[in-house]
Structure formats: structure tokens, C-alpha cells
Design a protein around this motif. Structure first.
Motif, PDB file in Angstrom:
ATOM      1  N   UNK A  27       0.812  -1.208   0.000  1.00  0.00           N
ATOM      2  CA  UNK A  27       0.000   0.000   0.000  1.00  0.00           C
ATOM      3  C   UNK A  27       0.852   1.268   0.000  1.00  0.00           C
ATOM      4  N   UNK A  28       2.119   1.143   0.349  1.00  0.00           N
ATOM      5  CA  UNK A  28       2.981   2.320   0.470  1.00  0.00           C
ATOM      6  C   UNK A  28       3.165   3.012  -0.875  1.00  0.00           C
ATOM      7  N   UNK A  29       3.150   4.326  -0.816  1.00  0.00           N
ATOM      8  CA  UNK A  29       3.275   5.146  -2.021  1.00  0.00           C
ATOM      9  C   UNK A  29       4.664   5.780  -2.063  1.00  0.00           C
ATOM     10  N   UNK A  30       5.308   5.725  -3.210  1.00  0.00           N
ATOM     11  CA  UNK A  30       6.636   6.331  -3.360  1.00  0.00           C
ATOM     12  C   UNK A  30       6.539   7.630  -4.154  1.00  0.00           C
ATOM     13  N   UNK A  31       7.582   8.429  -4.048  1.00  0.00           N
ATOM     14  CA  UNK A  31       7.650   9.677  -4.813  1.00  0.00           C
ATOM     15  C   UNK A  31       7.635   9.385  -6.311  1.00  0.00           C
ATOM     16  N   UNK A  32       8.334   8.317  -6.695  1.00  0.00           N
ATOM     17  CA  UNK A  32       8.371   7.952  -8.120  1.00  0.00           C
ATOM     18  C   UNK A  32       6.978   7.625  -8.646  1.00  0.00           C
ATOM     19  N   UNK A  33       6.200   6.898  -7.818  1.00  0.00           N
ATOM     20  CA  UNK A  33       4.849   6.552  -8.264  1.00  0.00           C
ATOM     21  C   UNK A  33       3.981   7.803  -8.342  1.00  0.00           C
ATOM     22  N   UNK A  34       4.144   8.702  -7.399  1.00  0.00           N
ATOM     23  CA  UNK A  34       3.404   9.962  -7.455  1.00  0.00           C
ATOM     24  C   UNK A  34       3.699  10.695  -8.768  1.00  0.00           C
ATOM     25  N   UNK A  35       4.973  10.712  -9.133  1.00  0.00           N
ATOM     26  CA  UNK A  35       5.374  11.370 -10.375  1.00  0.00           C
ATOM     27  C   UNK A  35       4.722  10.697 -11.582  1.00  0.00           C
ATOM     28  N   UNK A  36       4.711   9.355 -11.575  1.00  0.00           N
ATOM     29  CA  UNK A  36       4.111   8.602 -12.681  1.00  0.00           C
ATOM     30  C   UNK A  36       2.617   8.900 -12.801  1.00  0.00           C
ATOM     31  N   UNK A  37       1.941   8.938 -11.665  1.00  0.00           N
ATOM     32  CA  UNK A  37       0.496   9.200 -11.667  1.00  0.00           C
ATOM     33  C   UNK A  37       0.216  10.595 -12.223  1.00  0.00           C
ATOM     34  N   UNK A  38       0.954  11.574 -11.746  1.00  0.00           N
ATOM     35  CA  UNK A  38       0.715  12.957 -12.177  1.00  0.00           C
ATOM     36  C   UNK A  38       1.083  13.147 -13.649  1.00  0.00           C
ATOM     37  N   UNK A  39       2.145  12.504 -14.101  1.00  0.00           N
ATOM     38  CA  UNK A  39       2.497  12.575 -15.528  1.00  0.00           C
ATOM     39  C   UNK A  39       1.375  11.982 -16.386  1.00  0.00           C
ATOM     40  N   UNK A  40       0.828  10.871 -15.916  1.00  0.00           N
ATOM     41  CA  UNK A  40      -0.251  10.217 -16.662  1.00  0.00           C
ATOM     42  C   UNK A  40      -1.511  11.077 -16.667  1.00  0.00           C
TER      43      UNK A  40
END
Length: 442
Positions: A27-40
Motif C-alpha cells: 500500500x505504500x506510495x513512493x515519490x516515483x509513483x506519485x510522479x508517474x500518476x501525475x504525468x499520466x
């Protein structure tokens, strides 16, 4: 034996702890995943969001927040999705637009690769709608021949069509129809088209227009020239709304209001006029993306951000009683038939006493107690009771200073008749218009 039990319990505890930690890590969220979500999100918005200039502003806003570290402390993906939704809506004011954390749904969808997978996925979808009866929650004929439909969603016509046809034909013999959309969050424009078609004559009526950004195209919806069964084109229609009435349910209300085909009663609706659908952002996040907008042919605008204002504004929980009363009063006013007027008056009296109870002092009730042939009225602890022969004893409650309803029996009421300020008879009133009378014995 106790040693083995202790070891077993310890192993189970360790497994539970390991599983909990593993789930927490998943369930943990990483900064990289946040970046991927926002880019998408940026790509999806700029490609398909209904208003390009607003799309650019939304993308810039969340990218700026990411760069400033506003999302850095968010480790819970659900919270991240909720925060993004809030931030996007703060710019767009679009209540349809939302981000969700949905890894299970995404995985299921991505695993649907063969025709068999697709059929299985579709069957699960259809079965889930069937369990909700495709949104047709309740259907009944209320006293006074008022049809009532509690519709919770405008489901896909391809699957829900037969249910809709059956419902509208069931209502076709009603003297008035109440369509309850207070808990309806939206659905398919095609279902709006189908249900609306039963409320108009066969000559097609222009319901709505849509602009779709992805194809830069416009579409129109009209009522259907042919429907299965009987139309209710001349039957008065009342639509119940609430603040939770949203999207397609708002379109239905807005269409009928502007076509002067229905009376809307309740609260101003939620204010979402931008249709669209769900897009996958990453393997764990989705976005519900509005790609079109409604353009009503009469107003040349829609209800986005403002909602649909009802003709009669009342709290949502009062809307049904108000609509029911208005329907009965309208029918009474239009009818020249005394028998029909009595039919409409019967439930109207019950609604009125429900909302405005009549209270009589015990001193006023005493005069009604007595024996009237086979009927007996008694006063017990300040409450009147009615009984015929050795039958059921019913508590009485007044709806005027000399007329009473029976608690638990809706088809019969009593009226006390007086001469020279003295009660001399009891008159039985029946919901079919029949009356009888017994003189007082004492």
C-alpha cells in the motif's frame, strides 16, 4: 500438547504480522509513483478533458504542488487519490473528475485478454447490475392510483432495457407518475432516452445535445418513435430530486423541466453535466475523466456547477409527500367525477394528518365513547379505541375534530355525526366510497 499449541499460535501470529507488513508495503506510495500518476494525469487531461484550457491549468497545478513537495508526506495511496481529486476539482469545479486507487479492478481488467475472459468479465458486470435490479429499486401503485418509481441508476439499455420497459408499462395505467431520483447518481443517456420516450407521444422530441472533445464531434438524443407497450404521454409526471441527484439523473430532470413535461420537487441537484468514463493511469490508479458536455437545445447550456433547481424546493425527505399531495390535488381539481374525487381525497387526508397531526383534548374525546350497534368506541388512558363485535381493537387518531383514522387499517375510517352538539351516530367510511351508519345506543 500445550507446547505444540503454543508453537502453532506463535507461527500464526508471525504469519499474520508478516502478511500485515507485506500488505502495508504494497500500500505504500513512493515519490516515483506519485510522479508517474501525475504525468499520466497530465497526458490524459491534455488529450481528452472536455475543456483544453482548464486541462492545462489542472495539470500545471498538480505538477507545481508535486515540485513544491506538497504530496511528499502522503504515503497512503487512498489519501493521495483523494488529495489529487480535491486539487483537480479546486481548479476545474468539475464534480465528475476524480482519481481513484483501484489496483484490484485494474488487475482484473488487464487480465481480461481472451474472448472467454471478456465474456466472464461482462457476465460479472451484468450479474452485479441484476442484483440491484438495474437500479429499479421500487415500483408500486399508491393509493389514489399514483404510480411510483424509485430509480437508483440509469443502467445500460443493452442489459436493463427489458426491466425499464416492464416498469414503464406497469406505470401506464396510473393517473399520475412520481419518479424518485433522490438517490440516483447517474448512468446512461440511452436509458434516459428510453424512459423519456414513454412520457411523450410518438413524434420524436429533442432531448439533449452533447459535444465530445476526443472526436471533436456533436451528438443529439431524441425520444424514440417506437416503444414496446403503452406510452404515458398525457399522464402528469413529478420528479423527486436531492443534492445527491447527479449526472444522468440531472439530465433527465433538466430535460423534462425545460420541456415542461414534469414538475420537479425536492432539492437542487449536485451539478455534474460532463459525461465521460474511467481511464487507467498506472497499474494502481485510475481517473474518471469527463470528455464531453451537455448542451440543452432549449437553454443552450447545462447544469454544470449550478445543479437543477426544482419547481418546488423542499427538503429531500419531504419531497415524496409533497409530490404525492400535489398529484392528488391536481387530479381532484381536474376531475368532475365525485367518485374519483373521493378516491384522491382518501390518501390526501392521510398525508395531511401525517405532516400536521390533529390533536384533541381528552375532554373532547369523551363525547365519542359509547356503543353504536355492533360498534364500540372506548376511551382508555386518554386514547380512543374502536372495535366491531369481537373483532380487532384499533387505536383511533383524529384527522379532524370529528373524523378518525384507525392505526393499522388504511381502508376504513369513522366519522361521528352530531345533532344539537350531541354525538348521535357513527358513520363508517370505506376507501371505495361506500359508507354505512349506526345510531348511538347510549
Amino acid at each position: 500438547m500445550k507446547i505444540y499449541n503454543s508453537i502453532t499460535l506463535a507461527i500464526v501470529a508471525l504469519l499474520l504480522l508478516f502478511t500485515t507488513k507485506l500488505k502495508a508495503q504494497e500500500q505504500t506510495l513512493t515519490i516515483n509513483e506519485q510522479q508517474m500518476v501525475i504525468d499520466s494525469i497530465e497526458k490524459k487531461l491534455n488529450a481528452n478533458y472536455v475543456f483544453p484550457e482548464v486541462a492545462a491549468k489542472m495539470a500545471a497545478s498538480i505538477k507545481d504542488k508535486l515540485a513544491k513537495g506538497d504530496y511528499k508526506s502522503i504515503k497512503d495511496p487512498h489519501q493521495f487519490a483523494s488529495t489529487l481529486t480535491t486539487d483537480l476539482q479546486a481548479v476545474s469545479k468539475d464534480k465528475h473528475l476524480r482519481v481513484s486507487f483501484a489496483p484490484e479492478q485494474i488487475a482484473e481488467q488487464q487480465q481480461t485478454v481472451t474472448p472467454e475472459d471478456s465474456i466472464a468479465f461482462l457476465n460479472r458486470y451484468i450479474n452485479s447490475m441484476k442484483r440491484d435490479n438495474f437500479g429499479f429499486k421500487e415500483l408500486k401503485i399508491m393509493s389514489g392510483n399514483i404510480g411510483y418509481l424509485d430509480l437508483r441508476s440509469f443502467s445500460n439499455v443493452e442489459f436493463a432495457g427489458p426491466t425499464a420497459v416492464a416498469a414503464m408499462n406497469f406505470l401506464s395505467n396510473s393517473d399520475a407518475i412520481i419518479i424518485d431520483l433522490r438517490k440516483n447518481g447517474g448512468g446512461s443517456p440511452q436509458m434516459i432516452q428510453l424512459i423519456s420516450s414513454y412520457l411523450f407521444d410518438s413524434e420524436p422530441v429533442h432531448l439533449n445535445n452533447f459535444y465530445w472533445r476526443p472526436a471533436d464531434s456533436n451528438t443529439q438524443t431524441w425520444t424514440l418513435p417506437h416503444v414496446s407497450g403503452t406510452r404515458s404521454a398525457k399522464t402528469p409526471v413529478f420528479v423527486l430530486t436531492s443534492g445527491g441527484t447527479f449526472s444522468a439523473a440531472e439530465e433527465f430532470s433538466y430535460n423534462l423541466k425545460n420541456l415542461k413535461r414534469a414538475t420537479l420537487i425536492g432539492e437542487t441537484t449536485g451539478g455534474g453535466a460532463h459525461p465521460g468514463g474511467t481511464d487507467i493511469l498506472t497499474d494502481r490508479f485510475t481517473i474518471w475523466l469527463p470528455t464531453g458536455r451537455a448542451i440543452n437545445p432549449i437553454t443552450n447550456t447545462n447544469w454544470e456547477g449550478t445543479g437543477v433547481k426544482p419547481h418546488i424546493e423542499v427538503p429531500a425527505d419531504k419531497a415524496l409527500d409533497v409530490a404525492y399531495s400535489k398529484a392528488l390535488e391536481m387530479l381532484m381539481e381536474k376531475s368532475d367525477d365525485e367518485e374519483m374525487k373521493a378516491l384522491y381525497q382518501w390518501p390526501l387526508a392521510e398525508i395531511k394528518v401525517k405532516n400536521n397531526p390533529v390533536k384533541l383534548e381528552v375532554s373532547s374525546l369523551k363525547k365519542f365513547a359509547g356503543t353504536y350497534g355492533p360498534r364500540k368506541v372506548t376511551l382508555e388512558n386518554g386514547v380512543l379505541f374502536y372495535q366491531r363485535d369481537q373483532g380487532t381493537k384499533y387505536e383511533l387518531y383524529p384527522f379532524s375534530d370529528h373524523e378518525f383514522m384507525l392505526k393499522g387499517l388504511k381502508t376504513f375510517r369513522i366519522r361521528f355525526l352530531s345533532e344539537n352538539n350531541k354525538v348521535v351516530a357513527l358513520q363508517g367510511l370505506y376507501d371505495n366510497g361506500y359508507t354505512d351508519k349506526n345510531l348511538r345506543d347510549n
